[in-house]
Design a protein around this motif. Structure first.
Motif, PDB file in Angstrom:
ATOM      1  N   ARG A 140       0.841  -1.188   0.000  1.00 42.53           N
ATOM      2  CA  ARG A 140       0.000   0.000   0.000  1.00 42.53           C
ATOM      3  C   ARG A 140       0.877   1.238   0.000  1.00 42.53           C
ATOM      4  NH1 ARG A 140      -4.282   0.244   4.502  1.00 42.53           N
ATOM      5  NH2 ARG A 140      -4.833   2.073   3.236  1.00 42.53           N
ATOM      6  N   SER A 141       0.512   2.201  -0.815  1.00 40.49           N
ATOM      7  CA  SER A 141       1.226   3.473  -0.808  1.00 40.49           C
ATOM      8  C   SER A 141       0.663   4.351   0.296  1.00 40.49           C
ATOM      9  CB  SER A 141       1.070   4.177  -2.165  1.00 40.49           C
ATOM     10  OG  SER A 141      -0.226   4.739  -2.282  1.00 40.49           O
ATOM     11  N   SER A 142       1.191   5.550   0.423  1.00 38.80           N
ATOM     12  CA  SER A 142       0.708   6.481   1.430  1.00 38.80           C
ATOM     13  C   SER A 142      -0.571   7.190   0.987  1.00 38.80           C
ATOM     14  CB  SER A 142       1.784   7.524   1.735  1.00 38.80           C
ATOM     15  OG  SER A 142       2.253   8.120   0.548  1.00 38.80           O
ATOM     16  N   VAL A 143      -1.046   6.875  -0.213  1.00 37.14           N
ATOM     17  CA  VAL A 143      -2.300   7.427  -0.714  1.00 37.14           C
ATOM     18  C   VAL A 143      -3.389   6.379  -0.537  1.00 37.14           C
ATOM     19  CG1 VAL A 143      -3.508   8.359  -2.723  1.00 37.14           C
ATOM     20  CG2 VAL A 143      -1.065   8.810  -2.423  1.00 37.14           C
ATOM     21  N   ASP A 144      -4.490   6.756   0.096  1.00 33.88           N
ATOM     22  CA  ASP A 144      -5.587   5.821   0.284  1.00 33.88           C
ATOM     23  C   ASP A 144      -6.049   5.256  -1.043  1.00 33.88           C
ATOM     24  OD1 ASP A 144      -5.592   6.244   2.996  1.00 33.88           O
ATOM     25  OD2 ASP A 144      -7.218   7.712   2.976  1.00 33.88           O
ATOM     26  N   LYS A 145      -6.315   3.939  -1.047  1.00 38.03           N
ATOM     27  CA  LYS A 145      -6.857   3.232  -2.211  1.00 38.03           C
ATOM     28  C   LYS A 145      -5.868   3.114  -3.362  1.00 38.03           C
ATOM     29  CE  LYS A 145     -10.569   5.630  -2.979  1.00 38.03           C
ATOM     30  NZ  LYS A 145     -11.842   5.952  -3.641  1.00 38.03           N
ATOM     31  N   LEU A 146      -4.586   3.327  -3.090  1.00 32.78           N
ATOM     32  CA  LEU A 146      -3.560   3.183  -4.126  1.00 32.78           C
ATOM     33  C   LEU A 146      -2.493   2.207  -3.664  1.00 32.78           C
ATOM     34  CD1 LEU A 146      -2.282   3.997  -6.837  1.00 32.78           C
ATOM     35  CD2 LEU A 146      -1.128   5.871  -5.623  1.00 32.78           C
ATOM     36  N   SER A 147      -2.341   1.101  -4.391  1.00 32.34           N
ATOM     37  CA  SER A 147      -1.329   0.093  -4.083  1.00 32.34           C
ATOM     38  C   SER A 147      -0.327   0.002  -5.230  1.00 32.34           C
ATOM     39  CB  SER A 147      -1.980  -1.276  -3.845  1.00 32.34           C
ATOM     40  OG  SER A 147      -2.897  -1.214  -2.775  1.00 32.34           O
ATOM     41  N   ILE A 148       0.825  -0.576  -4.918  1.00 34.38           N
ATOM     42  CA  ILE A 148       1.901  -0.666  -5.909  1.00 34.38           C
ATOM     43  C   ILE A 148       2.498  -2.075  -5.897  1.00 34.38           C
ATOM     44  CG2 ILE A 148       4.175   0.215  -6.591  1.00 34.38           C
ATOM     45  CD1 ILE A 148       3.431   2.866  -5.277  1.00 34.38           C
ATOM     46  N   LEU A 149       2.696  -2.611  -7.077  1.00 39.02           N
ATOM     47  CA  LEU A 149       3.480  -3.838  -7.238  1.00 39.02           C
ATOM     48  C   LEU A 149       4.820  -3.415  -7.815  1.00 39.02           C
ATOM     49  CD1 LEU A 149       3.907  -6.877  -7.233  1.00 39.02           C
ATOM     50  CD2 LEU A 149       2.724  -6.999  -9.440  1.00 39.02           C
ATOM     51  N   PRO A 150       5.875  -3.342  -6.986  1.00 36.22           N
ATOM     52  CA  PRO A 150       7.183  -2.883  -7.479  1.00 36.22           C
ATOM     53  C   PRO A 150       7.750  -3.841  -8.515  1.00 36.22           C
ATOM     54  CG  PRO A 150       7.083  -2.918  -5.061  1.00 36.22           C
ATOM     55  CD  PRO A 150       5.892  -3.676  -5.556  1.00 36.22           C
ATOM     56  N   SER A 151       8.840  -3.410  -9.143  1.00 33.65           N
ATOM     57  CA  SER A 151       9.473  -4.253 -10.168  1.00 33.65           C
ATOM     58  C   SER A 151      10.241  -5.410  -9.556  1.00 33.65           C
ATOM     59  CB  SER A 151      10.414  -3.411 -11.026  1.00 33.65           C
ATOM     60  OG  SER A 151      11.479  -2.911 -10.223  1.00 33.65           O
ATOM     61  N   GLY A 152      10.772  -5.220  -8.351  1.00 34.97           N
ATOM     62  CA  GLY A 152      11.560  -6.266  -7.708  1.00 34.97           C
ATOM     63  C   GLY A 152      13.015  -6.242  -8.126  1.00 34.97           C
ATOM     64  N   ASP A 153      13.732  -7.292  -7.782  1.00 38.68           N
ATOM     65  CA  ASP A 153      15.151  -7.368  -8.120  1.00 38.68           C
ATOM     66  C   ASP A 153      15.326  -7.466  -9.639  1.00 38.68           C
ATOM     67  OD1 ASP A 153      15.982  -7.307  -5.466  1.00 38.68           O
ATOM     68  OD2 ASP A 153      15.758  -9.477  -5.248  1.00 38.68           O
TER      69      ASP A 153
END
Length: 286
Positions: free
Chosen positions: A166-179
């Motif tokens: 979860r990001s610091s913005v409500d209702k906004l999530s992130i799937l990072p790129s990873g290694d």
């Protein structure tokens, strides 16, 4: 959502000498009732410091776009309306790929702003997926430290729920790129990636999935991804890619799949800026 001060506090900003608690990384979003925005006098500026937790300061460009500019947020609200209210007979796209013809066109900046604006809507949640495995930038934009993500899911079969944050913005999530993987093209062109796009699109009815794609002429996998999503948002920077490059990309993707074109780094004139001053009321919600 609340005012900008609440968002920045969750993002690791606060007054000098204060520390904020680490935000939850649970995937389940909190449903908050919308409250009317009240016009208020500008708060005095305070020195912003980085908190001692997993999240830090936003990217300076993103911070300024959200906090200090009345023109940019209104542009993305217009884009949000265009996406959520398509022409008669067309469906609202659940999966959107944001790309550009060449690097340094600002596609990740557009992805981040679009995600924030969608999440600020009344009924939508947004998930940003960083598919630029060669040069990832979404997670750092939101002050998130390096963590496993999409590449780890495709390569090592890690459970998806452990990777979405979860990001610091409500209702906004992130799937990072990873290694960073050694074979990004093979991973993003795999059957598992195709299945992931379909799974994310069908898992939540009220969530829009935004994929930050590699530049079209740098990574071959961008072409494959463009055929798996509902629509493509093209970012064109003033003075960047030439008309022949853009036309070739349109021909490859298919103009019917392009849901919009964002002209980045466009210089507005004084008349356009003055017209936006009347929208200061709406800026309070950022």
């Amino acid at each position: 959502m609340g005012k900008l001060a609440d968002v920045l506090e969750k993002a690791g900003y606060g007054t000098e000498g204060t520390e904020k608690q680490k935000p939850s990384q649970s995937e389940q979003p909190k449903n908050r009732s919308a409250k009317p925005v009240e016009r208020a006098a500008p708060a005095p500026r305070t020195k912003l410091v980085r908190s001692n937790d997993n999240s830090g300061k936003w990217d300076e460009r993103l911070f300024k776009a959200v906090n200090s500019d009345a023109y940019i947020p209104e542009i993305f609200k217009t884009l949000r309306s265009h996406i959520l209210h398509p022409l008669e007979g067309q469906k609202v796209p659940k999966t959107i790929m944001v790309t550009s013809a060449i690097p340094k066109e600002g596609k990740s900046f557009v992805t981040a702003n679009l995600g924030i604006t969608l999440a600020q809507g009344m009924d939508q949640y947004a998930l940003l997926v960083d598919c630029d495995l060669r040069r990832p930038s979404l997670a750092p934009m939101f002050g998130l430290n390096k963590s496993p993500g999409l590449a780890d899911y495709l390569r090592d079969d890690i459970d998806l729920s452990e990777l979405i944050v979860r990001s610091s913005v409500d209702k906004l999530s992130i799937l990072p790129s990873g290694d960073p993987p050694v074979n990004p093209a093979e991973l993003l062109s795999s059957a598992k990636m195709s299945s992931l796009v379909e799974e994310l699109a069908t898992r939540y009815d009220d969530r829009l999935i935004i994929f930050d794609s590699p530049p079209f002429y740098v990574a071959s996998e961008a072409t494959v991804l463009s055929r798996q999503v509902d629509g493509v948002l093209l970012v064109v920077r003033s003075g960047g890619a030439g008309k022949p490059q853009i036309q070739m990309m349109l021909d490859t993707v298919g103009e019917e799949r392009i849901i919009g074109v964002v002209f980045n780094a466009y210089t507005t004139n004084i008349v356009e800026r003055s017209l936006m001053k009347g929208y200061g009321y709406y800026q309070q919600s950022y």
